[in-house]
Motif scaffolding. Structure first.
Motif, PDB file in Angstrom:
ATOM      1  N   HIS A 175       0.820  -1.213   0.000  1.00 15.92           N
ATOM      2  CA  HIS A 175       0.000   0.000   0.000  1.00 15.92           C
ATOM      3  C   HIS A 175       0.855   1.265   0.000  1.00 15.92           C
ATOM      4  O   HIS A 175       0.416   2.327   0.452  1.00 15.92           O
ATOM      5  N   LYS A 176       2.075   1.154  -0.494  1.00 13.71           N
ATOM      6  CA  LYS A 176       2.988   2.272  -0.722  1.00 13.71           C
ATOM      7  C   LYS A 176       3.250   3.109   0.531  1.00 13.71           C
ATOM      8  O   LYS A 176       3.244   4.336   0.490  1.00 13.71           O
ATOM      9  N   GLU A 177       3.392   2.442   1.658  1.00 12.69           N
ATOM     10  CA  GLU A 177       3.725   3.058   2.946  1.00 12.69           C
ATOM     11  C   GLU A 177       2.678   4.065   3.406  1.00 12.69           C
ATOM     12  O   GLU A 177       2.981   5.041   4.078  1.00 12.69           O
ATOM     13  N   ARG A 178       1.419   3.821   3.040  1.00 13.05           N
ATOM     14  CA  ARG A 178       0.343   4.723   3.439  1.00 13.05           C
ATOM     15  C   ARG A 178      -0.528   4.137   4.541  1.00 13.05           C
ATOM     16  O   ARG A 178      -1.469   4.785   4.988  1.00 13.05           O
ATOM     17  N   TYR A 179      -0.279   2.918   4.963  1.00 12.00           N
ATOM     18  CA  TYR A 179      -1.090   2.269   5.994  1.00 12.00           C
ATOM     19  C   TYR A 179      -0.382   2.347   7.342  1.00 12.00           C
ATOM     20  O   TYR A 179       0.805   2.058   7.456  1.00 12.00           O
ATOM     21  N   GLY A 180      -1.138   2.731   8.360  1.00 12.06           N
ATOM     22  CA  GLY A 180      -0.647   2.706   9.725  1.00 12.06           C
ATOM     23  C   GLY A 180      -1.046   1.400  10.384  1.00 12.06           C
ATOM     24  O   GLY A 180      -1.574   0.490   9.753  1.00 12.06           O
ATOM     25  N   TYR A 181      -0.818   1.313  11.698  1.00 10.84           N
ATOM     26  CA  TYR A 181      -1.072   0.044  12.385  1.00 10.84           C
ATOM     27  C   TYR A 181      -2.551  -0.307  12.414  1.00 10.84           C
ATOM     28  O   TYR A 181      -2.907  -1.485  12.378  1.00 10.84           O
ATOM     29  N   ARG A 182      -3.427   0.691  12.447  1.00 12.34           N
ATOM     30  CA  ARG A 182      -4.866   0.395  12.486  1.00 12.34           C
ATOM     31  C   ARG A 182      -5.335  -0.263  11.195  1.00 12.34           C
ATOM     32  O   ARG A 182      -6.040  -1.271  11.208  1.00 12.34           O
ATOM     33  N   ARG A 183      -4.947   0.327  10.067  1.00 13.83           N
ATOM     34  CA  ARG A 183      -5.377  -0.209   8.775  1.00 13.83           C
ATOM     35  C   ARG A 183      -4.704  -1.553   8.483  1.00 13.83           C
ATOM     36  O   ARG A 183      -5.311  -2.426   7.863  1.00 13.83           O
ATOM     37  N   ILE A 184      -3.473  -1.711   8.936  1.00 11.73           N
ATOM     38  CA  ILE A 184      -2.803  -2.996   8.742  1.00 11.73           C
ATOM     39  C   ILE A 184      -3.480  -4.068   9.591  1.00 11.73           C
ATOM     40  O   ILE A 184      -3.642  -5.207   9.151  1.00 11.73           O
ATOM     41  N   THR A 185      -3.923  -3.721  10.798  1.00  9.81           N
ATOM     42  CA  THR A 185      -4.657  -4.674  11.633  1.00  9.81           C
ATOM     43  C   THR A 185      -5.940  -5.108  10.946  1.00  9.81           C
ATOM     44  O   THR A 185      -6.272  -6.300  10.909  1.00  9.81           O
TER      45      THR A 185
END
Length: 114
Positions: A24-34
């Motif tokens: 996701h081109k380094e646009r996801y934080g821990y919430r979205r990755i979870t």
């Protein structure tokens, strides 16, 4: 006594988090990755994902509130009527110039009634 070498239990999860982050081109934080991990069938807590991301040095910097500003401008919308009175409201004849406020109603197919 020698310490027992424990197998790294988060290795698979680390690789998966790294892959999602790069996908996701380094646009996801821990919430979205979870959320993405749960959608892929992994039962994982957000705190664990955050801890692993901190260990790996992954941080979302490209998509923050500072990098995007709210802008509701949609360009010129509708037709602008010509200004025929030019703020000259006084006339020698009564009822020559009548002005009023305009009410706008949105109808079907983005048409407007006044």
């Amino acid at each position: 006594m020698a310490k027992k070498i424990k197998p790294h239990k988060d290795k698979e999860l680390e690789d998966l988090i790294q892959a999602i982050f790069e996908e996701h081109k380094e646009r996801y934080g821990y919430r979205r990755i979870t959320i993405e991990l749960r959608a892929r069938g992994y039962k994982v807590n957000h705190k664990r994902v955050l801890r692993i991301m901190r260990q790996l040095g992954l941080q979302c910097l490209k998509f923050t509130n500072r990098s995007r500003r709210y802008n509701s401008y949609k360009g010129p919308v509708g037709k602008v009527a010509k200004n025929k009175i030019n703020r000259r409201f006084v006339t020698p004849h009564p009822l020559q110039k009548l002005v009023t406020d305009i009410t706008e109603f949105k109808c079907l197919n983005n048409e407007k009634l006044y």
